[in-house]
Design a protein around this motif. Sequence first.
Motif, PDB file in Angstrom:
ATOM      1  N   TYR A 155       0.849  -1.203   0.000  1.00 49.53           N
ATOM      2  CA  TYR A 155       0.000   0.000   0.000  1.00 49.53           C
ATOM      3  C   TYR A 155       0.884   1.252   0.000  1.00 49.53           C
ATOM      4  CZ  TYR A 155      -4.227   2.781   0.900  1.00 49.53           C
ATOM      5  OH  TYR A 155      -5.266   3.662   0.787  1.00 49.53           O
ATOM      6  N   PHE A 165      -3.410   8.910  -4.590  1.00 48.08           N
ATOM      7  CA  PHE A 165      -4.463   8.761  -5.604  1.00 48.08           C
ATOM      8  C   PHE A 165      -4.874  10.081  -6.249  1.00 48.08           C
ATOM      9  CE2 PHE A 165      -4.700   5.560  -2.259  1.00 48.08           C
ATOM     10  CZ  PHE A 165      -4.322   4.462  -2.999  1.00 48.08           C
ATOM     11  N   LEU A 175      -7.003   1.684  -7.655  1.00 47.92           N
ATOM     12  CA  LEU A 175      -7.900   1.884  -6.519  1.00 47.92           C
ATOM     13  C   LEU A 175      -8.454   0.554  -6.013  1.00 47.92           C
ATOM     14  CD1 LEU A 175      -9.628   5.090  -7.864  1.00 47.92           C
ATOM     15  CD2 LEU A 175      -8.492   4.937  -5.645  1.00 47.92           C
ATOM     16  N   GLU A 176      -8.765  -0.334  -6.938  1.00 50.80           N
ATOM     17  CA  GLU A 176      -9.275  -1.651  -6.545  1.00 50.80           C
ATOM     18  C   GLU A 176      -8.228  -2.412  -5.720  1.00 50.80           C
ATOM     19  OE1 GLU A 176     -10.010  -4.250  -9.851  1.00 50.80           O
ATOM     20  OE2 GLU A 176     -11.098  -5.702  -8.618  1.00 50.80           O
ATOM     21  N   ALA A 178      -5.726  -1.104  -4.064  1.00 46.28           N
ATOM     22  CA  ALA A 178      -5.576  -0.415  -2.777  1.00 46.28           C
ATOM     23  C   ALA A 178      -6.650  -0.883  -1.793  1.00 46.28           C
ATOM     24  CB  ALA A 178      -5.661   1.098  -2.977  1.00 46.28           C
ATOM     25  N   GLY A 179      -7.881  -0.999  -2.274  1.00 45.11           N
ATOM     26  CA  GLY A 179      -8.970  -1.483  -1.426  1.00 45.11           C
ATOM     27  C   GLY A 179      -8.702  -2.890  -0.908  1.00 45.11           C
ATOM     28  N   LEU A 182      -6.043  -2.831   1.806  1.00 42.84           N
ATOM     29  CA  LEU A 182      -6.635  -2.411   3.091  1.00 42.84           C
ATOM     30  C   LEU A 182      -7.386  -3.568   3.726  1.00 42.84           C
ATOM     31  CD1 LEU A 182      -8.397   1.059   3.267  1.00 42.84           C
ATOM     32  CD2 LEU A 182      -6.159   0.351   4.097  1.00 42.84           C
ATOM     33  N   ALA A 183      -8.157  -4.271   2.901  1.00 42.91           N
ATOM     34  CA  ALA A 183      -8.934  -5.399   3.420  1.00 42.91           C
ATOM     35  C   ALA A 183      -8.016  -6.495   3.963  1.00 42.91           C
ATOM     36  CB  ALA A 183      -9.846  -5.961   2.323  1.00 42.91           C
TER      37      ALA A 183
END
Lengths: 321, 321
Positions: A155, A165, A175-176, A178-179, A182-183
């Motif tokens: 990240y 971003f 962005l996907e 990055a999500g 985070l998850a």
Amino acid sequence: MSDVISQIADLIQRRDRFLVASHMNPDGDALGSSLGLALVLESMGKSAVVHNQGPVPALYGFLPAVERIQKDLPSDGYFEVSFVLDCSTPERVGESFRQFGNRGQVVVVDHHPPRHAMEGLHLIRTEAAATAELIYEITEALKVPLPGDAATALYAGLMTDTGSFRFSNTTPRALEVAGRLLAAGADHRRLIEQVYESFPPERFRLLGLALNTLRLLDNGRVAVIWITRPMFQEVGAEDEMTDGFVDIPRSIKGVEVAVLIREREDSECRVNLRSRGRVDVGDVASQFGGGGHPNAAGCTIKGPAPEVEGRLIKAIEEALS
Amino acid sequence: MSDVISQIADLIQRRDRFLVASHMNPDGDALGSSLGLALVLESMGKSAVVHNQGPVPALYGFLPAVERIQKDLPSDGYFEVSFVLDCSTPERVGESFRQFGNRGQVVVVDHHPPRHAMEGLHLIRTEAAATAELIYEITEALKVPLPGDAATALYAGLMTDTGSFRFSNTTPRALEVAGRLLAAGADHRRLIEQVYESFPPERFRLLGLALNTLRLLDNGRVAVIWITRPMFQEVGAEDEMTDGFVDIPRSIKGVEVAVLIREREDSECRVNLRSRGRVDVGDVASQFGGGGHPNAAGCTIKGPAPEVEGRLIKAIEEALS
């Protein structure tokens, strides 16, 4: 999934001794990608040596496992697979790697346009926002759980290479990913705190003095700030604290070209140039023996700041007209 | 998909005349959510009136369809469905809406903790980063193509409410939705340029003067900057240009509480307080008749800046000890 990604995943499954190397003067992506990949390899029970010739910026001293980065490679060491990350030539990795004999199979993972990339397996995708995004693709292909520390490192690479971003390399996929990082447990709060909220006060005292010099020229299309030696001395600031200052004049409405001029100790000035697109500042910088990209470039010019400004403005106004 | 989202989608499919309202003094999320939803409704052949009592900040004047926002509602108008976005009471929407009779079925979509939310269908999720994220959930349930302009408006809401994905409300889902909005055609470059790169030069001249006042107190745990009336006058700056200034002292390493003091024309000071978590600045502000959250609060105190600073520092040091 692309062929080369499944080949790399397959290679990782079958081998045990890995080297993970990235370019000299590493940025957040070089370091984050390297540490992220190494932590994934170790979570699979493999051995991974992380090499960077350095120097590692203090800003990234918080990254997980950063203390494991080796500046030198043992001349008698050997690896089955050597990853070369965020660059594609041994020269960019540095002298220690260039002279190192036992690299085994080389795998290049990079998002910069390749020039004379070294031989080996290549995962080079210029449409990726960061090398960290490509390392994530590899971990997906491996179908192993991504450790939280590895997610934090990756990240960091994605966040710093996209300016949180904001840069134009921010894609749906970036962005996907990055999500998903985070998850997987990336420590967002710590990353933000370390990268964007841990500045020395001298940085802002210097910025205050620098902003007092802000001038708009050529009907507001050119914005200049400068920092003289006495200004550095007045607040006890270092040159490295000016990182990002040039983005401030660039963020003024109507400005096409932003200029930051820093006086150095040797009676010359370091110049940073930023463009919104109409002017190729790489071209302007090259007139003074410097270089860079159309939107971001730099050069070094003899003389005190006011004199250097005069010469620069002339060149920029010619490029704008 | 939650029951309420499918109920809302179903209601949209069956009805034709919509009102989309949001709170007074709208931010990027109130405006982006409203315009995004209205553009989706229109792409489905429905009629949608967008209402906001305003004022719409100049910063958001670029949003798609922003010129369509109506400050007043026609007393004889009627709607089958009225959306209330980014707030949950008629009082927050304002006088015109409060007195409006023909709202039809009310649907509240919000991500703030509800207090006395008005009657109707509720999609209130405090874990959503922005109301725009919830509007996206509704468009997904509708299974209609998301127009590019609507994606731009919703991205604006998500981006501004997360501080470009830096605030602690940045979740895996927020990043995933942001990626999908980009894929649907959100104009990322224009959003960044308008929100982060269109500042007036006076803002930075004022910031220069303000940073010259930077002081660290209580062993570096408290950072204060102030702006006096003569400073505003010297650079010809407006009070609204100080938006975001308090985040600068907050970004200094070791700082627990950041303070921005702005002298107003009426011999009193407006104070902004930010905390990294150890001190509840909402509590500090309330001692001076102000209010806010534990990490962000404000108050108004009589007197010139140096005097106001003295009183504040005393209260903050007590809270820190």
